[in-house]
Design a protein around this motif. Structure first.
Motif, PDB file in Angstrom:
ATOM      1  N   ALA A 150       0.828  -1.209   0.000  1.00  0.00           N
ATOM      2  CA  ALA A 150       0.000   0.000   0.000  1.00  0.00           C
ATOM      3  C   ALA A 150       0.863   1.260   0.000  1.00  0.00           C
ATOM      4  N   ASP A 151       1.979   1.237   0.745  1.00  0.00           N
ATOM      5  CA  ASP A 151       2.889   2.380   0.747  1.00  0.00           C
ATOM      6  C   ASP A 151       3.433   2.650  -0.652  1.00  0.00           C
ATOM      7  N   GLY A 152       3.866   1.592  -1.328  1.00  0.00           N
ATOM      8  CA  GLY A 152       4.431   1.759  -2.658  1.00  0.00           C
ATOM      9  C   GLY A 152       3.417   2.269  -3.660  1.00  0.00           C
ATOM     10  N   LEU A 153       2.207   1.767  -3.592  1.00  0.00           N
ATOM     11  CA  LEU A 153       1.161   2.222  -4.512  1.00  0.00           C
ATOM     12  C   LEU A 153       0.794   3.678  -4.239  1.00  0.00           C
ATOM     13  N   ARG A 154       0.773   4.069  -2.973  1.00  0.00           N
ATOM     14  CA  ARG A 154       0.475   5.467  -2.643  1.00  0.00           C
ATOM     15  C   ARG A 154       1.579   6.387  -3.156  1.00  0.00           C
ATOM     16  N   MET A 155       2.812   5.972  -2.996  1.00  0.00           N
ATOM     17  CA  MET A 155       3.933   6.755  -3.519  1.00  0.00           C
ATOM     18  C   MET A 155       3.835   6.924  -5.031  1.00  0.00           C
ATOM     19  N   LEU A 156       3.545   5.832  -5.714  1.00  0.00           N
ATOM     20  CA  LEU A 156       3.501   5.886  -7.173  1.00  0.00           C
ATOM     21  C   LEU A 156       2.330   6.718  -7.667  1.00  0.00           C
ATOM     22  N   ALA A 157       1.168   6.572  -7.033  1.00  0.00           N
ATOM     23  CA  ALA A 157      -0.002   7.353  -7.464  1.00  0.00           C
ATOM     24  C   ALA A 157       0.271   8.849  -7.320  1.00  0.00           C
ATOM     25  N   TRP A 158       0.903   9.227  -6.212  1.00  0.00           N
ATOM     26  CA  TRP A 158       1.229  10.644  -6.016  1.00  0.00           C
ATOM     27  C   TRP A 158       2.230  11.127  -7.049  1.00  0.00           C
ATOM     28  N   LEU A 159       3.284  10.334  -7.281  1.00  0.00           N
ATOM     29  CA  LEU A 159       4.309  10.731  -8.240  1.00  0.00           C
ATOM     30  C   LEU A 159       3.729  10.852  -9.641  1.00  0.00           C
ATOM     31  N   ARG A 160       2.887   9.910 -10.012  1.00  0.00           N
ATOM     32  CA  ARG A 160       2.234   9.973 -11.331  1.00  0.00           C
ATOM     33  C   ARG A 160       1.407  11.249 -11.454  1.00  0.00           C
ATOM     34  N   ASP A 161       0.644  11.569 -10.426  1.00  0.00           N
ATOM     35  CA  ASP A 161      -0.268  12.714 -10.508  1.00  0.00           C
ATOM     36  C   ASP A 161       0.471  14.047 -10.540  1.00  0.00           C
ATOM     37  N   ILE A 162       1.565  14.181  -9.740  1.00  0.00           N
ATOM     38  CA  ILE A 162       2.253  15.471  -9.720  1.00  0.00           C
ATOM     39  C   ILE A 162       3.053  15.702 -10.994  1.00  0.00           C
ATOM     40  N   GLN A 163       3.272  14.663 -11.781  1.00  0.00           N
ATOM     41  CA  GLN A 163       4.013  14.820 -13.028  1.00  0.00           C
ATOM     42  C   GLN A 163       3.087  15.027 -14.232  1.00  0.00           C
ATOM     43  N   LEU A 164       1.840  15.386 -13.944  1.00  0.00           N
ATOM     44  CA  LEU A 164       0.898  15.743 -15.002  1.00  0.00           C
ATOM     45  C   LEU A 164       0.635  17.238 -14.940  1.00  0.00           C
ATOM     46  N   VAL A 165       0.788  17.900 -16.060  1.00  0.00           N
ATOM     47  CA  VAL A 165       0.486  19.320 -16.184  1.00  0.00           C
ATOM     48  C   VAL A 165      -0.463  19.484 -17.351  1.00  0.00           C
ATOM     49  N   ASP A 166      -1.695  19.867 -17.049  1.00  0.00           N
ATOM     50  CA  ASP A 166      -2.733  19.981 -18.078  1.00  0.00           C
ATOM     51  C   ASP A 166      -2.884  18.682 -18.860  1.00  0.00           C
ATOM     52  N   GLY A 167      -2.798  17.575 -18.140  1.00  0.00           N
ATOM     53  CA  GLY A 167      -2.996  16.264 -18.756  1.00  0.00           C
ATOM     54  C   GLY A 167      -1.802  15.723 -19.508  1.00  0.00           C
ATOM     55  N   VAL A 168      -0.678  16.456 -19.502  1.00  0.00           N
ATOM     56  CA  VAL A 168       0.520  16.046 -20.229  1.00  0.00           C
ATOM     57  C   VAL A 168       1.608  15.664 -19.232  1.00  0.00           C
ATOM     58  N   LEU A 169       2.331  14.582 -19.533  1.00  0.00           N
ATOM     59  CA  LEU A 169       3.406  14.148 -18.655  1.00  0.00           C
ATOM     60  C   LEU A 169       4.540  15.171 -18.664  1.00  0.00           C
ATOM     61  N   SER A 170       4.885  15.656 -17.479  1.00  0.00           N
ATOM     62  CA  SER A 170       5.965  16.637 -17.305  1.00  0.00           C
ATOM     63  C   SER A 170       6.822  16.141 -16.158  1.00  0.00           C
TER      64      SER A 170
END
Length: 355
Positions: free
Chosen positions: A232-252
């Motif tokens: 669960a810790d790893g999935l939470r880390m990854l979900a956050w990292l994935r989301d913060i690297q989106l800018v207007d729906g584009v991977l940044s």
């Protein structure tokens, strides 16, 4: 990539699809072969031309072994690359399990054996070869070298993370492998526990490089060790990292200079290694959880290379098969070195199978 092209890619990479989208090219090993001679994989290129004066490094050779051994039905030319990379790594390893990293074009080592990132990546490559290579002799030899290296530990968390990814590969094939199990456990410990904060659920106060690999090794350790809390810790880390690297729906992705908590975040220079690490981690999450929504990360990673990024810039050269070295404020760095080309190949391998 235009908005309509991005939507077409997303639609083509539907959860039910098991094949590559029409807009995603098949992974090409042409430029990787161009960068490789009978000794190993050259690190740098000027545009698509090899820069032999910079020599070879274990870091890149190990990543080359990962992608060549991931191929489900490798043609003879790809198998020959894997043989070359395995031979290089076994030559780089000393009797204690440490590795040298830098070999000059004159075939002289320029450093002493150590357990830095290159040690971790060597074990990642060897573990992948031991688990996935279609050639039995490569599997056997890789396992011998992996086992020797797995007896060492590094004080560097990312070196441990890369080694842990190799250990996870071995454990998926050999669940009772004690050396791999111990190494994977220690890799997860080296990452550390995520912060309880919802706005920064990360074990460290700074994001640097290959960030998604940290989450991936925690996910793998939680799954393979039957530790639901760790998973669960790893999935939470990854979900956050994935989301913060989106800018207007584009991977940044996080740029080469990194990002300190509470500090302004730069947008450049973005490196292909970050994109490939995210794709790797999302595939692991999808396999472990059975949740196809993790395929979004793969779609975004593929899109980044095809031009769905901050610069609207294509990040690979279709004429050579090479990946560009980075996304800068003025566009792509057109040099096609080993690291970027390997990141491209790795990401396109996942696009062929996952959504």
């Amino acid at each position: 990539m235009t908005g309509s092209a991005s939507r077409a890619l997303a639609l083509t990479l539907s959860p039910a699809s098991a094949t590559a989208p029409a807009l995603a090219p098949a992974p090409s090993f042409a430029h990787l072969a161009r960068l490789t001679d009978d000794t190993g994989l050259f690190e740098h290129a000027r545009h698509a031309t090899v820069r032999r004066e910079h020599g070879y490094c274990t870091d890149d050779v190990a990543r080359g072994l990962v992608v060549t051994c991931r191929e489900p039905d490798p043609p003879s030319r790809v198998l020959r690359l894997a043989e070359c990379y395995l031979t290089f790594l076994t030559h780089a390893q000393d009797g204690s399990g440490a590795f040298r990293n830098r070999l000059g074009h004159d075939r002289r080592w320029t450093d002493e054996p150590g357990v830095g990132d290159w040690w971790g990546r060597a074990l990642w490559g060897l573990g992948t070869a031991a688990a996935r290579s279609r050639a039995s002799w490569i599997r056997d030899e890789a396992l011998v070298a992996f086992t020797l290296g797995a007896g060492r530990r590094s004080p560097a968390p990312r070196a441990m993370v890369f080694a842990g990814l190799g250990a996870a590969e071995v454990l998926r094939r050999q669940p009772d492998n004690a050396a791999a199990a111990d190494l994977l456990r220690d890799a997860a410990v080296a990452v550390g526990a995520p912060d309880d904060s919802s706005d920064w659920p990360w074990p460290h106060q700074r994001l640097t490089y290959a960030n998604a690999a940290l989450a991936e090794v925690v996910i793998a350790a939680g799954h393979l060790r039957g530790d639901d809390r760790l998973l669960a810790d790893g999935l939470r880390m990854l979900a956050w990292l994935r989301d913060i690297q989106l800018v207007d729906g584009v991977l940044s992705v996080i740029p080469a200079e990194g990002w300190q908590r509470h500090a302004p975040r730069a947008r450049h220079d973005q490196q292909p290694i970050e994109v490939a690490a995210l794709a790797d981690a999302c595939v692991t999450a999808a396999v472990v959880t059975g949740d196809p929504s993790w395929g979004t990360g793969v779609r975004q990673a593929v899109g980044w290379f095809l031009g769905d990024n901050d610069g609207g810039t294509t990040m690979w050269d279709p004429t050579t098969g090479g990946g560009y070295d980075g996304l800068t404020p003025s566009g792509a760095n057109l040099n096609q070195g080993a690291e970027s080309t390997l990141a491209l190949i790795s990401t396109l391998q996942h696009a062929r199978r996952w959504s």
